[in-house]
Design an enzyme around this catalytic site. Structure first.
Site, mmCIF file in Angstrom:
data_model
loop_
_atom_site.group_PDB
_atom_site.id
_atom_site.type_symbol
_atom_site.label_atom_id
_atom_site.label_comp_id
_atom_site.label_asym_id
_atom_site.label_seq_id
_atom_site.Cartn_x
_atom_site.Cartn_y
_atom_site.Cartn_z
ATOM 1 N N HIS A 155 0.849 -1.191 0.000
ATOM 2 C CA HIS A 155 0.000 0.000 0.000
ATOM 3 C C HIS A 155 0.892 1.252 0.000
ATOM 4 C CE1 HIS A 155 -2.641 3.166 1.545
ATOM 5 N NE2 HIS A 155 -3.597 2.486 0.941
ATOM 6 N N GLU A 160 -3.766 3.381 -7.501
ATOM 7 C CA GLU A 160 -4.183 4.532 -6.691
ATOM 8 C C GLU A 160 -3.319 5.747 -7.045
ATOM 9 O OE1 GLU A 160 -5.766 3.303 -2.623
ATOM 10 O OE2 GLU A 160 -3.869 2.249 -2.757
HETATM 11 C C1 PEP Z 1 -6.432 3.996 0.549
HETATM 12 O O1 PEP Z 1 -5.830 4.241 1.579
HETATM 13 O O2 PEP Z 1 -6.139 3.011 -0.129
HETATM 14 C C2 PEP Z 1 -7.500 4.899 0.137
HETATM 15 C C3 PEP Z 1 -7.986 4.752 -1.046
HETATM 16 O O3 PEP Z 1 -7.899 5.829 1.053
HETATM 17 P P1 PEP Z 1 -9.073 6.918 0.796
HETATM 18 O O4 PEP Z 1 -10.261 6.192 0.288
HETATM 19 O O5 PEP Z 1 -9.293 7.533 2.138
HETATM 20 O O6 PEP Z 1 -8.538 7.874 -0.218
#
Ligand code: PEP
Length: 258
Positions: free
Chosen positions: A95, A167
């Site tokens: 992550h 992400e």
């Molecule tokens: C994450 O930590 O993977 C994440 C997507 O957090 P958030 O939804 O708060 O942006």
């Protein structure tokens, strides 16, 4: 057919009582497992009581992290073998917060990935891309550098056991989700990259999650994008009502958009 996967990443939030109360609030609202898979990644100490609480349900309890070693003198680490022994099916690896705050390298994540696969726990490999304008598009080249080293030594036969997430760094925990085009484009490039390594047939079976400020207002539209097979949700997953809405996104009207 890639079954949608909705994952709550609780990070360092909720004690055991809070976690069990949350389960109590959501278990009756779980969507049909034939249509969709749902998981929660709590703090490590909450995994065992939560596993017991969900034993008669399809809800997945997911590790947020695990070590590359299965046992021994590694104070503070979490054994993926012992997660497997509890019946845990998935573990998140790499992550963005593990990479940034705890300085986990691609090589470390690769070792953890190989161990998880060997122990029979499916890794959710998190990649995070910087968005860069390339021609007309926001692109995400740094995820490919992450993939290069993270996938070293993974045999073709194991690739579809891995779930990937994309992400955008500036969308994690900021409340500012990526626009739909960027979210889809990042997941699409990730799939293309997997295809180049393992072939398009494999790439088309692999599930790719989008993560970054997903909430009840944007999930329906994100989930309609062709290369987004699920979502990784941080902040908005901490509230039971909000999570119930998101895990039942298929029932939301498409008019509820970003
Ligand atoms: C994450 O930590 O993977 C994440 C997507 O957090 P958030 O939804 O708060 O942006």
């Amino acid at each position: 057919m890639r079954k949608p996967l909705i994952v709550a990443n609780w990070k360092m939030n909720k004690n055991v009582d809070e976690a069990l109360t949350f389960l109590h609030q959501i278990l009756d609202e779980l969507p049909d497992y034939d249509r969709e898979e749902v998981g929660i990644a709590p703090q490590a100490f909450a995994i065992y009581p939560m596993m017991k609480a969900v034993s008669q349900t399809p809800l997945q309890i997911i590790g947020q992290n695990a070590a590359s070693k299965c046992n021994g003198a590694y104070t503070g680490e979490i054994s993926v073998r012992d997660l497997a022994a509890m019946g845990v099916n998935y573990v998140m690896l790499g992550h963005a917060e593990r990479r940034e705050i705890f300085k986990e390298s691609n090589r470390t994540i690769n070792q953890k990935l190989l161990t998880a696969l060997r122990e029979g726990v499916r890794p959710i490999v998190c990649t995070n891309g910087e968005q860069k304008m390339v021609g007309q598009h926001n692109s995400c080249y740094s995820i490919f550098r992450q993939l290069d080293n993270v996938l070293t030594g993974v045999p073709v036969s194991q690739v579809t056991r891995i779930v990937f997430s994309f992400e955008p760094t500036d969308a994690i925990g900021t409340g500012k989700h990526a626009d739909l085009e960027t979210a889809e484009h990042g997941c699409h490039l990730l799939r293309q990259e997997i295809g180049q390594r393992y072939g398009s047939q494999i790439a088309n079976q692999v599930r790719i999650l989008y993560g970054g400020s997903v909430n009840p207002n944007n999930i329906r539209l994100l989930m309609a994008a062709p290369d987004i097979d699920g979502v990784l949700i941080g902040r908005a997953s901490l509230d039971a009502d909000s999570f119930i809405q998101m895990m039942n996104y298929q029932q939301m009207a498409l008019a509820q958009v970003m």
